[in-house]
Design a protein around this motif. Sequence first.
Motif, mmCIF file in Angstrom:
data_model
loop_
_atom_site.group_PDB
_atom_site.id
_atom_site.type_symbol
_atom_site.label_atom_id
_atom_site.label_comp_id
_atom_site.label_asym_id
_atom_site.label_seq_id
_atom_site.Cartn_x
_atom_site.Cartn_y
_atom_site.Cartn_z
ATOM 1 N N LYS A 132 3.923 1.576 -1.129
ATOM 2 C CA LYS A 132 4.576 1.706 -2.426
ATOM 3 C C LYS A 132 3.592 2.272 -3.461
ATOM 4 N N THR A 133 2.369 1.758 -3.454
ATOM 5 C CA THR A 133 1.352 2.248 -4.382
ATOM 6 C C THR A 133 1.035 3.715 -4.118
ATOM 7 N N ALA A 134 0.883 4.072 -2.829
ATOM 8 C CA ALA A 134 0.585 5.466 -2.475
ATOM 9 C C ALA A 134 1.725 6.387 -2.901
ATOM 10 N N ARG A 135 2.950 5.931 -2.736
ATOM 11 C CA ARG A 135 4.109 6.737 -3.147
ATOM 12 C C ARG A 135 4.087 6.954 -4.656
ATOM 13 N N GLU A 136 3.852 5.881 -5.404
ATOM 14 C CA GLU A 136 3.806 5.991 -6.867
ATOM 15 C C GLU A 136 2.675 6.918 -7.317
ATOM 16 N N GLU A 137 1.511 6.795 -6.652
ATOM 17 C CA GLU A 137 0.392 7.675 -6.998
ATOM 18 C C GLU A 137 0.730 9.124 -6.656
ATOM 19 N N GLY A 138 1.384 9.327 -5.510
ATOM 20 C CA GLY A 138 1.789 10.674 -5.106
ATOM 21 C C GLY A 138 2.779 11.290 -6.076
ATOM 22 N N ARG B 259 0.829 -1.206 0.000
ATOM 23 C CA ARG B 259 0.000 0.000 0.000
ATOM 24 C C ARG B 259 0.865 1.258 0.000
ATOM 25 N N ARG C 245 3.863 14.979 -10.546
ATOM 26 C CA ARG C 245 4.284 15.247 -11.928
ATOM 27 C C ARG C 245 3.189 15.996 -12.692
ATOM 28 N N LYS C 246 1.938 15.554 -12.504
ATOM 29 C CA LYS C 246 0.814 16.228 -13.184
ATOM 30 C C LYS C 246 0.712 17.677 -12.720
ATOM 31 N N GLU D 198 3.103 10.514 -9.262
ATOM 32 C CA GLU D 198 2.389 10.815 -10.507
ATOM 33 C C GLU D 198 1.559 12.083 -10.356
ATOM 34 N N GLU D 199 0.893 12.229 -9.215
ATOM 35 C CA GLU D 199 0.107 13.437 -8.964
ATOM 36 C C GLU D 199 1.019 14.670 -8.948
#
Length: 186
Positions: A127-133, A125, A138-139, A135-136
């Motif tokens: 790792k996924t939250a970090r990756e989503e963060g 969880r 970067r956007k 990406e957010e």
Amino acid sequence: MALLGLKEDEIADLKVTDPFEEGESEQEKEGILDIKTGKEYNDKLQFHVVQLKKLENAAKEEKETELYYWAKLLAAKDWKEVDDTIKGNPYREAVKDEMYKMSQDERERYLYLREEMAYSDEISRMKTAREEGLEEGRKEGRKEGKQLFLQCIRLKKQGFSKEKIAEECQVDIPEVEEILKEIEDL
């Protein structure tokens, strides 16, 4: 580590998959351990067979290797033998702790496995939250960059100097110069 002759600090990541595979008949030996090191090897292959029941027949030089101690730890018949095998090695000590936890009664084993799964899930969880963060972020960065670019164009068209544009946009002059150069190159 012991099979490949590596030191502890040479291992960056370890993934354990189910190493057990039954033989095709009752007479066949069971078990496969696949070790992937991420290194590219030449066409020479070393194959080690460790027969735990024959450890006491090992040669003297074999008994001084890490592989021997790990095999002896796995073949131990009681906790005293496990303790004698550890010999102050922190990695084998950690394995002993895990072996002890797993040898408890079935309820304890179930609770232990649940705890391990929860820990693994939490790592996943995070790792996924970090990756989503990321990406957010970067956007958001792209959006802010686009807004800055458009604001520089607007201010340049109004006749503002690069120093005044930098002040209005709250960025450094070199950043404004870079944007203005991109505008000129269009």
